[in-house]
Motif scaffolding. Structure first.
Motif, PDB file in Angstrom:
ATOM      1  N   GLU A 171       0.837  -1.201   0.000  1.00 13.82           N
ATOM      2  CA  GLU A 171       0.000   0.000   0.000  1.00 13.82           C
ATOM      3  C   GLU A 171       0.875   1.255   0.000  1.00 13.82           C
ATOM      4  OE1 GLU A 171      -3.849   0.470   0.677  1.00 13.82           O
ATOM      5  OE2 GLU A 171      -3.272  -1.050  -0.794  1.00 13.82           O
ATOM      6  N   LEU A 172       1.925   1.190   0.827  1.00 17.46           N
ATOM      7  CA  LEU A 172       2.845   2.323   0.951  1.00 17.46           C
ATOM      8  C   LEU A 172       3.557   2.565  -0.386  1.00 17.46           C
ATOM      9  CD1 LEU A 172       3.938   4.377   2.943  1.00 17.46           C
ATOM     10  CD2 LEU A 172       5.526   2.672   3.786  1.00 17.46           C
ATOM     11  N   ALA A 173       4.004   1.489  -1.016  1.00 19.53           N
ATOM     12  CA  ALA A 173       4.683   1.600  -2.322  1.00 19.53           C
ATOM     13  C   ALA A 173       3.731   2.212  -3.351  1.00 19.53           C
ATOM     14  CB  ALA A 173       5.138   0.220  -2.778  1.00 19.53           C
ATOM     15  N   ASN A 174       2.477   1.807  -3.280  1.00 24.70           N
ATOM     16  CA  ASN A 174       1.453   2.337  -4.191  1.00 24.70           C
ATOM     17  C   ASN A 174       1.298   3.842  -4.050  1.00 24.70           C
ATOM     18  OD1 ASN A 174      -0.085   1.056  -6.145  1.00 24.70           O
ATOM     19  ND2 ASN A 174      -1.020  -0.301  -4.631  1.00 24.70           N
ATOM     20  N   LYS A 175       1.321   4.290  -2.773  1.00 22.38           N
ATOM     21  CA  LYS A 175       1.147   5.724  -2.511  1.00 22.38           C
ATOM     22  C   LYS A 175       2.324   6.530  -3.064  1.00 22.38           C
ATOM     23  CE  LYS A 175      -1.991   5.542   1.382  1.00 22.38           C
ATOM     24  NZ  LYS A 175      -2.215   5.641   2.800  1.00 22.38           N
ATOM     25  N   ILE A 176       3.517   5.968  -2.959  1.00 26.12           N
ATOM     26  CA  ILE A 176       4.704   6.717  -3.383  1.00 26.12           C
ATOM     27  C   ILE A 176       4.837   6.728  -4.902  1.00 26.12           C
ATOM     28  CG2 ILE A 176       7.242   6.608  -3.359  1.00 26.12           C
ATOM     29  CD1 ILE A 176       7.070   6.298  -0.399  1.00 26.12           C
ATOM     30  N   PHE A 177       4.559   5.572  -5.543  1.00 29.11           N
ATOM     31  CA  PHE A 177       4.775   5.495  -6.993  1.00 29.11           C
ATOM     32  C   PHE A 177       3.502   5.656  -7.810  1.00 29.11           C
ATOM     33  CE2 PHE A 177       8.616   3.249  -5.460  1.00 29.11           C
ATOM     34  CZ  PHE A 177       9.570   4.017  -6.117  1.00 29.11           C
ATOM     35  N   SER A 178       2.369   5.627  -7.172  1.00 27.73           N
ATOM     36  CA  SER A 178       1.037   5.739  -7.789  1.00 27.73           C
ATOM     37  C   SER A 178       0.724   4.644  -8.827  1.00 27.73           C
ATOM     38  CB  SER A 178       0.782   7.133  -8.375  1.00 27.73           C
ATOM     39  OG  SER A 178       1.582   7.341  -9.512  1.00 27.73           O
ATOM     40  N   ASP A 179       1.722   4.196  -9.587  1.00 28.77           N
ATOM     41  CA  ASP A 179       1.471   3.110 -10.542  1.00 28.77           C
ATOM     42  C   ASP A 179       2.619   2.105 -10.456  1.00 28.77           C
ATOM     43  OD1 ASP A 179       0.773   1.474 -12.604  1.00 28.77           O
ATOM     44  OD2 ASP A 179       1.361   2.864 -14.207  1.00 28.77           O
ATOM     45  N   LEU A 180       2.326   0.929  -9.945  1.00 27.51           N
ATOM     46  CA  LEU A 180       3.393  -0.074  -9.757  1.00 27.51           C
ATOM     47  C   LEU A 180       3.646  -0.905 -11.006  1.00 27.51           C
ATOM     48  CD1 LEU A 180       2.665  -1.439  -6.144  1.00 27.51           C
ATOM     49  CD2 LEU A 180       4.371   0.232  -6.834  1.00 27.51           C
ATOM     50  N   SER A 181       2.802  -0.769 -12.014  1.00 26.99           N
ATOM     51  CA  SER A 181       2.920  -1.645 -13.195  1.00 26.99           C
ATOM     52  C   SER A 181       4.215  -1.420 -13.976  1.00 26.99           C
ATOM     53  CB  SER A 181       1.711  -1.463 -14.115  1.00 26.99           C
ATOM     54  OG  SER A 181       1.707  -0.148 -14.630  1.00 26.99           O
ATOM     55  N   GLN A 182       4.854  -0.279 -13.760  1.00 23.70           N
ATOM     56  CA  GLN A 182       6.128  -0.007 -14.457  1.00 23.70           C
ATOM     57  C   GLN A 182       7.327  -0.158 -13.523  1.00 23.70           C
ATOM     58  OE1 GLN A 182       6.175   0.382 -17.810  1.00 23.70           O
ATOM     59  NE2 GLN A 182       4.000  -0.075 -17.474  1.00 23.70           N
ATOM     60  N   LYS A 183       7.094  -0.704 -12.337  1.00 29.11           N
ATOM     61  CA  LYS A 183       8.162  -0.762 -11.330  1.00 29.11           C
ATOM     62  C   LYS A 183       8.656  -2.191 -11.102  1.00 29.11           C
ATOM     63  CE  LYS A 183       7.790   3.588 -10.825  1.00 29.11           C
ATOM     64  NZ  LYS A 183       8.814   4.429 -11.457  1.00 29.11           N
ATOM     65  N   SER A 184       9.945  -2.286 -10.777  1.00 30.57           N
ATOM     66  CA  SER A 184      10.548  -3.593 -10.456  1.00 30.57           C
ATOM     67  C   SER A 184      10.801  -3.668  -8.955  1.00 30.57           C
ATOM     68  CB  SER A 184      11.879  -3.760 -11.190  1.00 30.57           C
ATOM     69  OG  SER A 184      11.642  -3.736 -12.574  1.00 30.57           O
ATOM     70  N   VAL A 185      10.624  -4.873  -8.420  1.00 29.56           N
ATOM     71  CA  VAL A 185      10.739  -5.055  -6.970  1.00 29.56           C
ATOM     72  C   VAL A 185      11.763  -6.150  -6.666  1.00 29.56           C
ATOM     73  CG1 VAL A 185       9.494  -5.697  -4.864  1.00 29.56           C
ATOM     74  CG2 VAL A 185       8.322  -4.407  -6.659  1.00 29.56           C
ATOM     75  N   MET A 186      12.605  -5.881  -5.658  1.00 27.21           N
ATOM     76  CA  MET A 186      13.515  -6.935  -5.192  1.00 27.21           C
ATOM     77  C   MET A 186      13.114  -7.343  -3.780  1.00 27.21           C
ATOM     78  SD  MET A 186      17.643  -7.360  -5.022  1.00 27.21           S
ATOM     79  CE  MET A 186      18.085  -5.916  -4.072  1.00 27.21           C
ATOM     80  N   LEU A 187      12.990  -8.666  -3.586  1.00 27.71           N
ATOM     81  CA  LEU A 187      12.700  -9.197  -2.250  1.00 27.71           C
ATOM     82  C   LEU A 187      13.992  -9.752  -1.665  1.00 27.71           C
ATOM     83  CD1 LEU A 187       9.483 -11.205  -3.019  1.00 27.71           C
ATOM     84  CD2 LEU A 187       9.594  -9.204  -1.577  1.00 27.71           C
ATOM     85  N   LEU A 188      14.315  -9.307  -0.468  1.00 27.13           N
ATOM     86  CA  LEU A 188      15.450  -9.889   0.251  1.00 27.13           C
ATOM     87  C   LEU A 188      14.862 -10.820   1.299  1.00 27.13           C
ATOM     88  CD1 LEU A 188      17.681  -6.718   0.771  1.00 27.13           C
ATOM     89  CD2 LEU A 188      18.015  -8.544  -0.879  1.00 27.13           C
ATOM     90  N   GLY A 189      15.126 -12.115   1.165  1.00 28.71           N
ATOM     91  CA  GLY A 189      14.484 -13.104   2.043  1.00 28.71           C
ATOM     92  C   GLY A 189      13.397 -13.808   1.257  1.00 28.71           C
ATOM     93  N   ALA A 190      13.185 -15.102   1.567  1.00 25.73           N
ATOM     94  CA  ALA A 190      12.190 -15.863   0.800  1.00 25.73           C
ATOM     95  C   ALA A 190      11.232 -16.602   1.727  1.00 25.73           C
ATOM     96  CB  ALA A 190      12.896 -16.856  -0.121  1.00 25.73           C
ATOM     97  N   GLY A 191      10.996 -16.034   2.911  1.00 29.90           N
ATOM     98  CA  GLY A 191      10.102 -16.671   3.883  1.00 29.90           C
ATOM     99  C   GLY A 191       8.641 -16.332   3.644  1.00 29.90           C
ATOM    100  N   GLU A 192       7.821 -16.556   4.671  1.00 30.45           N
ATOM    101  CA  GLU A 192       6.369 -16.367   4.554  1.00 30.45           C
ATOM    102  C   GLU A 192       6.016 -14.911   4.274  1.00 30.45           C
ATOM    103  OE1 GLU A 192       2.320 -17.508   7.044  1.00 30.45           O
ATOM    104  OE2 GLU A 192       4.196 -17.284   8.112  1.00 30.45           O
ATOM    105  N   MET A 193       6.696 -13.984   4.986  1.00 33.23           N
ATOM    106  CA  MET A 193       6.405 -12.549   4.790  1.00 33.23           C
ATOM    107  C   MET A 193       6.699 -12.153   3.340  1.00 33.23           C
ATOM    108  SD  MET A 193       5.409 -10.886   7.591  1.00 33.23           S
ATOM    109  CE  MET A 193       6.104  -9.564   8.538  1.00 33.23           C
ATOM    110  N   ALA A 194       7.831 -12.657   2.807  1.00 29.53           N
ATOM    111  CA  ALA A 194       8.211 -12.325   1.432  1.00 29.53           C
ATOM    112  C   ALA A 194       7.176 -12.877   0.449  1.00 29.53           C
ATOM    113  CB  ALA A 194       9.586 -12.905   1.130  1.00 29.53           C
ATOM    114  N   GLU A 195       6.737 -14.100   0.717  1.00 29.01           N
ATOM    115  CA  GLU A 195       5.757 -14.740  -0.175  1.00 29.01           C
ATOM    116  C   GLU A 195       4.441 -13.965  -0.193  1.00 29.01           C
ATOM    117  OE1 GLU A 195       4.218 -19.264  -0.884  1.00 29.01           O
ATOM    118  OE2 GLU A 195       6.211 -18.925  -0.081  1.00 29.01           O
TER     119      GLU A 195
END
Length: 425
Positions: A171-195
């Motif tokens: 939600e926070l990322a959405n507010k800052i970038f307004s459109d996430l469809s053009q954005k790339s995301v990196m996840l550090l960690g592959a646990g339940e929270m990341a999933e």
């Protein structure tokens, strides 16, 4: 009768800086439980530690042992008592039971209704059982905890539109970038929270997902699940130049991204905005990164505002859930009280008397040719058999010893003779 006590800190009583100092890793939890097991003053124990809370649930052998547990936390985490004592809450008996039921039902979470908490408590209990740190009281309490949490989730709308921390992060990322469809995301960690974060990102149609994890296989597995790309954990700094958002939830004890690493990469990315969401405790992302132009770091406490907007609409459901919990607390209290010697002996006597009366009535109703005297003699005989049958068990129960766990024998007696009234789940 044995006491149940809970001592802890959470997101309401302590900032993330203090919570991360008192957070127990899996390895530390095992060592700590082993330590408590050796203590003659502590009968049973369980340690529960997540990003939002650290709690010690225990049954003392004598007294309350509160100072001893506080000193134990200080010793194991190497944090001076004066640093955290004012942030602690101490719950005893019904208050401890109620608190645990509320935590498991996600009524005490930063995000009311979030689903992860129950799984985390089950894992903490599993560790306590495997370590043989829990016993009759905590085993029963934990099973009742899982039962009430399930009831709350099933029979209230508390989980409807629930926002997990992962969801709040998106939600926070959405507010800052307004459109996430053009954005790339990196996840550090592959646990339940990341999933969970990935699932929310996909529903927001992000452009690319990159997963970095210390165990490369786990990164590959998660990336494949969502058509993303896996990179080695050592490549995380290099990967920063091609992403816009970093969501970090590793179990690391030190920062996995530092101010210097981000400074170096900002030149390569021509100072395009870089947005870090740190949902780990201890924190993964160096807060000093905030001083770099166009780099923004949000930690778990910063997500509170987004999260709290949901609480109001769940007010009615929370009231219903609290009612279920109060009933469960009363039932558990009744069971605890039944573990005293006198109620158990009385229940055993009552049960045997009831069996004698029912069976006598059944048999004598078909023996009309017996005189009243014969009937009384048969009744006396059956009562005597019943009394002799339970004589030794009652003597054993009355003979409480200094080094005997009475709650264990009382609980077994109640189970063997089925003395507990079945509870509605």
């Amino acid at each position: 009768m044995s006491k149940i006590i809970l001592i802890g800190i959470n997101h309401k009583t302590a900032p993330v800086e203090l919570r991360e100092k008192l957070s127990f890793s899996d390895e530390e939890t095992l060592k700590a439980l082993e330590f408590l097991k050796q203590d003659e003053d502590i009968k049973e124990s369980l340690i529960f530690s997540t990003c939002n809370r650290t709690e010690v649930l225990y049954v003392p052998e004598t007294g309350e042992q509160i100072d001893k547990i506080i000193a134990f936390i200080s010793h194991h985490k190497k944090v001076d008592i004066s640093e955290f004592k004012n942030s602690l809450y101490i719950h005893k008996e019904d208050d401890a039971i109620r608190h645990l039921f509320r935590v498991a039902s996600s009524l005490d979470s930063m995000v009311v209704g979030e689903p992860q908490i129950l799984g985390q408590i089950k894992q903490a209990y599993r560790v306590a059982v495997e370590s043989k740190a829990s016993g009759v009281l905590l085993n029963r309490l934990m099973h009742k905890t899982f039962s009430i949490a399930k009831k709350v989730r099933k029979e209230t709308g508390i989980g409807d539109n629930a926002v997990s921390i992962s969801y709040a992060a998106i939600e926070l990322a959405n507010k800052i970038f307004s459109d996430l469809s053009q954005k790339s995301v990196m996840l550090l960690g592959a646990g339940e929270m990341a999933e969970l974060a990935v699932e929310h990102l996909i529903s927001n149609k992000v452009k690319d997902i990159v997963v970095a994890n210390r165990t490369f296989k786990n990164a590959v597995d998660l990336a494949q699940k969502f058509n993303g790309q896996a990179v080695k954990f050592e490549e995380r700094e290099d990967a920063l130049k091609d992403v816009d958002i970093i969501i970090s939830s590793t179990g690391a004890t030190d920062y996995v991204l530092t101010q210097n690493q981000v400074k170096r990469v900002m030149k390569k990315r021509r100072h395009h905005t870089l947005f870090f969401i740190d949902i780990a405790v201890p924190r993964d992302i160096d807060p000093k990164i905030n001083t770099i132009s166009n780099a923004y770091v949000y930690d778990i406490d910063d997500l509170k505002n987004i999260v709290e907007s949901n609480i109001e609409q769940r007010g009615k459901e929370t009231v219903k859930a609290e009612r279920f919990i109060e009933v469960a607390v009363l039932k558990f209290r009744k069971w605890l009280e039944s573990l005293a010697v006198v109620p158990t002996i009385k229940a055993l006597n009552d049960k045997m008397s009831s069996i004698v009366e029912i069976e006598c009535k059944k048999t004598l109703s078909n023996l009309n040719h017996f005189s009243q005297e014969d009937i009384e003699a048969i009744k006396r005989m059956t009562r005597a058999i019943a009394t002799r049958t339970i004589h030794d068990p009652i003597l054993f129960l009355r003979n409480t010893g200094d080094h005997r766990d009475d709650s264990l024998y009382l609980n077994v007696t109640r189970q063997l003779f089925n003395l507990d009234i079945p509870e509605e789940e």
